[in-house]
Design a protein around this motif. Structure first.
Motif, mmCIF file in Angstrom:
data_model
loop_
_atom_site.group_PDB
_atom_site.id
_atom_site.type_symbol
_atom_site.label_atom_id
_atom_site.label_comp_id
_atom_site.label_asym_id
_atom_site.label_seq_id
_atom_site.Cartn_x
_atom_site.Cartn_y
_atom_site.Cartn_z
ATOM 1 N N LEU A 109 11.113 -16.828 6.666
ATOM 2 C CA LEU A 109 11.095 -15.455 6.164
ATOM 3 C C LEU A 109 10.315 -15.364 4.858
ATOM 4 C CD1 LEU A 109 12.021 -12.560 6.487
ATOM 5 C CD2 LEU A 109 14.159 -13.148 5.299
ATOM 6 N N LYS A 110 10.568 -16.302 3.968
ATOM 7 C CA LYS A 110 9.850 -16.297 2.690
ATOM 8 C C LYS A 110 8.347 -16.473 2.911
ATOM 9 C CE LYS A 110 11.654 -18.677 -0.640
ATOM 10 N NZ LYS A 110 12.057 -19.863 -1.481
ATOM 11 N N ALA A 111 7.996 -17.428 3.777
ATOM 12 C CA ALA A 111 6.582 -17.686 4.039
ATOM 13 C C ALA A 111 5.913 -16.482 4.704
ATOM 14 C CB ALA A 111 6.437 -18.921 4.918
ATOM 15 N N ALA A 112 6.590 -15.871 5.667
ATOM 16 C CA ALA A 112 6.028 -14.703 6.359
ATOM 17 C C ALA A 112 5.834 -13.539 5.399
ATOM 18 C CB ALA A 112 6.934 -14.289 7.516
ATOM 19 N N ALA A 113 6.777 -13.353 4.481
ATOM 20 C CA ALA A 113 6.669 -12.261 3.513
ATOM 21 C C ALA A 113 5.472 -12.460 2.593
ATOM 22 C CB ALA A 113 7.957 -12.154 2.699
ATOM 23 N N VAL A 114 5.294 -13.683 2.126
ATOM 24 C CA VAL A 114 4.160 -13.970 1.234
ATOM 25 C C VAL A 114 2.845 -13.843 1.993
ATOM 26 C CG1 VAL A 114 3.040 -15.740 -0.181
ATOM 27 C CG2 VAL A 114 5.522 -15.450 -0.270
ATOM 28 N N PHE A 115 2.784 -14.429 3.184
ATOM 29 C CA PHE A 115 1.559 -14.384 3.985
ATOM 30 C C PHE A 115 1.189 -12.940 4.339
ATOM 31 C CE2 PHE A 115 -0.659 -14.501 8.108
ATOM 32 C CZ PHE A 115 -1.707 -15.357 7.815
ATOM 33 N N GLY A 116 2.149 -12.215 4.921
ATOM 34 C CA GLY A 116 1.875 -10.837 5.312
ATOM 35 C C GLY A 116 1.586 -9.940 4.122
ATOM 36 N N GLY A 117 2.300 -10.158 3.022
ATOM 37 C CA GLY A 117 2.097 -9.335 1.837
ATOM 38 C C GLY A 117 0.719 -9.497 1.240
ATOM 39 N N LEU A 118 0.231 -10.741 1.153
ATOM 40 C CA LEU A 118 -1.083 -10.968 0.558
ATOM 41 C C LEU A 118 -2.215 -10.508 1.477
ATOM 42 C CD1 LEU A 118 -0.659 -14.442 -1.203
ATOM 43 C CD2 LEU A 118 -0.827 -12.171 -2.248
ATOM 44 N N VAL A 119 -2.037 -10.666 2.772
ATOM 45 C CA VAL A 119 -3.056 -10.163 3.699
ATOM 46 C C VAL A 119 -3.116 -8.632 3.628
ATOM 47 C CG1 VAL A 119 -3.691 -9.929 6.133
ATOM 48 C CG2 VAL A 119 -2.931 -12.146 5.249
ATOM 49 N N ALA A 120 -1.958 -8.000 3.626
ATOM 50 C CA ALA A 120 -1.921 -6.538 3.529
ATOM 51 C C ALA A 120 -2.472 -6.047 2.194
ATOM 52 C CB ALA A 120 -0.486 -6.047 3.723
ATOM 53 N N ALA A 121 -2.123 -6.741 1.117
ATOM 54 C CA ALA A 121 -2.589 -6.321 -0.209
ATOM 55 C C ALA A 121 -4.107 -6.380 -0.316
ATOM 56 C CB ALA A 121 -1.953 -7.204 -1.281
ATOM 57 N N ALA A 122 -4.721 -7.300 0.389
ATOM 58 C CA ALA A 122 -6.175 -7.434 0.319
ATOM 59 C C ALA A 122 -6.898 -6.407 1.178
ATOM 60 C CB ALA A 122 -6.580 -8.843 0.744
ATOM 61 N N TRP A 123 -6.348 -6.102 2.356
ATOM 62 C CA TRP A 123 -7.083 -5.279 3.319
ATOM 63 C C TRP A 123 -6.648 -3.816 3.372
ATOM 64 C CZ3 TRP A 123 -11.376 -7.108 5.540
ATOM 65 C CH2 TRP A 123 -11.562 -8.486 5.587
ATOM 66 N N LEU A 124 -5.355 -3.554 3.233
ATOM 67 C CA LEU A 124 -4.870 -2.178 3.416
ATOM 68 C C LEU A 124 -5.485 -1.158 2.454
ATOM 69 C CD1 LEU A 124 -1.062 -2.317 4.340
ATOM 70 C CD2 LEU A 124 -3.000 -1.582 5.740
ATOM 71 N N PRO A 125 -5.714 -1.480 1.175
ATOM 72 C CA PRO A 125 -6.299 -0.474 0.279
ATOM 73 C C PRO A 125 -7.608 0.113 0.796
ATOM 74 C CG PRO A 125 -5.454 -2.298 -1.000
ATOM 75 C CD PRO A 125 -5.361 -2.713 0.428
ATOM 76 N N PHE A 126 -8.409 -0.671 1.490
ATOM 77 C CA PHE A 126 -9.680 -0.172 2.014
ATOM 78 C C PHE A 126 -9.448 0.839 3.135
ATOM 79 C CE2 PHE A 126 -10.624 -4.278 0.123
ATOM 80 C CZ PHE A 126 -11.778 -4.011 -0.600
ATOM 81 N N PHE A 127 -8.461 0.577 3.996
ATOM 82 C CA PHE A 127 -8.173 1.498 5.095
ATOM 83 C C PHE A 127 -7.492 2.764 4.590
ATOM 84 C CE2 PHE A 127 -8.616 -2.609 7.132
ATOM 85 C CZ PHE A 127 -9.331 -2.317 8.284
ATOM 86 N N ILE A 128 -6.663 2.631 3.575
ATOM 87 C CA ILE A 128 -5.979 3.804 3.017
ATOM 88 C C ILE A 128 -6.957 4.697 2.271
ATOM 89 C CG2 ILE A 128 -4.231 4.555 1.354
ATOM 90 C CD1 ILE A 128 -2.654 2.016 2.060
ATOM 91 N N ALA A 129 -7.824 4.090 1.482
ATOM 92 C CA ALA A 129 -8.778 4.874 0.685
ATOM 93 C C ALA A 129 -9.845 5.532 1.546
ATOM 94 C CB ALA A 129 -9.433 3.980 -0.366
ATOM 95 N N ASP A 130 -10.209 4.882 2.645
ATOM 96 C CA ASP A 130 -11.281 5.410 3.496
ATOM 97 C C ASP A 130 -11.003 5.027 4.945
ATOM 98 O OD1 ASP A 130 -13.592 6.203 4.769
ATOM 99 O OD2 ASP A 130 -14.934 5.405 3.237
ATOM 100 N N PRO A 131 -10.444 5.936 5.735
ATOM 101 C CA PRO A 131 -10.137 5.624 7.137
ATOM 102 C C PRO A 131 -11.362 5.208 7.944
ATOM 103 C CG PRO A 131 -9.020 7.628 6.452
ATOM 104 C CD PRO A 131 -9.957 7.268 5.339
ATOM 105 N N ALA A 132 -12.554 5.571 7.459
ATOM 106 C CA ALA A 132 -13.773 5.165 8.168
ATOM 107 C C ALA A 132 -13.991 3.664 8.122
ATOM 108 C CB ALA A 132 -14.988 5.881 7.577
ATOM 109 N N THR A 133 -13.180 2.963 7.345
ATOM 110 C CA THR A 133 -13.267 1.507 7.286
ATOM 111 C C THR A 133 -13.022 0.887 8.660
ATOM 112 O OG1 THR A 133 -12.555 1.495 4.982
ATOM 113 C CG2 THR A 133 -12.274 -0.555 6.189
#
Length: 391
Positions: free
Chosen positions: A214-238
């Motif tokens: 659980l700890k590993a999945a949270a860190v892995f998923g959190g860092l992947v989301a933190a890197a990529w999601l801002p681009f999709f949120i700011a511009d759906p055309a991503t």
């Protein structure tokens, strides 16, 4: 009683004071001199006609990311959907974006080449679970085999994203073996955030004790989301970057089966399935290095491109895999050199692509089959490794 461990087998972390002191000990100095000259020789050969042909896209992406307006910042991937590398690669390239293109090429090229030699030293000192000071023979053999090929990535193409993905993936595997869930998940996530093809590396986290999942999945998923999601949120055309399609080149293995035009929609999922399936076998067998080799082999086997720098990643992870075995000859590494790299030294025109794509097919299928057989025969699961140091 407890087994006495030698200095070479002592668990240390690369770039720590003890590790650096150990790698510079007197008996290794001749090896470093040989490998240094060997690397310079092949580096000079790699840049004689072309220096880092793809490097320019990284400082360009950094300038776009750090600029404002509708065509900058988090609009990066909607503006340039052809940029198929991750935000971490962009941020790492950012400091060099202030230099001239030619100057940044040399700085980045030297740093990535030295990083390759460093990774060889780390692998040469890696054991089932620990990182030790490299022994003379593995360091010499690994360097002689890997460093002629590595400049294809570090100096000829200049693909920073692949260097980062391979490096983070390698260290992530080592942290999984050390039972460090936070650092393991963070490093494997950084690999994905550098280059999306590294996503199957995350399978290695299943080798951790269940209480750490659980700890590993949270860190892995959190860092992947933190890197990529801002681009999709700011511009759906991503989303256009996700849909971006390469065309199948004449030298690709896919062209053997008369495929042409844009990449078929099943190719990327097939690469993922192959890597994950073999990765699960690797977790079961406790040979996590196989996850990296299976991912790279699946990529070369099914990729629409024929980029020569793919071979550099293959030879590095093949050497990592060979260090898990007791073979005197690193056969996985030799296979990359003979079937993928050596033919690239021959220039016989477009007809040579017909030969090299069959060699890629032979290497890809042969490597994946050898991994499956090796992992199925490996009778010691990860859980048993904890008792290795006691007798």
């Amino acid at each position: 009683m407890t087994v006495q461990r030698s200095e070479e087998d002592a668990a240390v972390w690369p770039l720590s004071r003890d590790w650096l002191r150990g790698t510079c000990r007197r008996e290794l100095l001749p090896v470093w001199l040989v490998l240094g000259g060997w690397t310079v020789l092949w580096g000079a050969y790699a840049v004689q006609n072309l220096l880092m042909r793809s490097w320019g896209i990284f400082p360009m992406a950094a300038r776009i990311l750090l600029s404002g307006g509708p065509s900058g910042g988090l609009h990066l991937y909607s503006v340039r959907p052809d940029f198929q590398f991750g935000p971490v690669s962009v941020l790492v390239a950012a400091p060099l974006a202030h230099l001239s293109l030619h100057g940044s090429k040399w700085v980045a090229g030297v740093l990535m080449t030295v990083a390759g030699l460093w990774l060889v030293a780390v692998i040469a000192g890696s054991k089932a679970r620990d990182v030790g000071i490299p022994a003379r023979r593995p360091l010499l053999v690994g360097g002689l085999l890997v460093m002629p090929v590595w400049p294809l990535l570090s100096l000829t193409s200049g693909h920073l994203d692949d260097v980062l993905a391979l490096g983070f993936g390698l260290f992530g595997i080592l942290q999984v073996q050390r039972r460090n869930p936070v650092w393991a998940a963070a490093l494997l996530a950084l690999a994905v955030d550098s280059k999306p093809w590294a996503l199957p590396f995350g399978v290695a986290l299943l080798a951790l004790p269940r209480t750490q999942w659980l700890k590993a999945a949270a860190v892995f998923g959190g860092l992947v989301a933190a890197a990529w999601l801002p681009f999709f949120i700011a511009d759906p055309a991503t989303i256009a970057a996700v849909k971006f399609q390469l065309h199948i080149s004449y030298g690709s293995v896919l062209s053997i089966f008369h495929l042409s035009g844009p990449i078929p929609p099943w190719v990327r999922p097939a690469q993922l399935v192959v890597a994950v399936a073999i990765g699960m076998l690797a977790v079961r067998a406790g040979v996590l290095q196989a996850i990296l080799l299976a991912t790279v082999a699946g990529r070369i086997l099914l990729d629409p491109a024929i980029a020569s720098y793919y071979t550099a990643g293959a030879v590095m992870v093949a050497f990592f895999m060979d260090r898990t075995r007791s073979w005197r000859v690193p056969w996985f590494t030799v296979a990359v050199v003979v079937l993928l790299w050596a033919p690239q030294l021959v220039q016989l025109g477009n007809d040579w692509y017909v030969v090299t794509r069959w060699l890629r097919l032979l290497w890809g299928v042969g490597t994946l089959a050898a991994l499956v057989v090796t992992l199925l025969r490996h009778g010691r699961p990860v859980a048993q490794e904890a008792g290795q140091t006691a007798a």
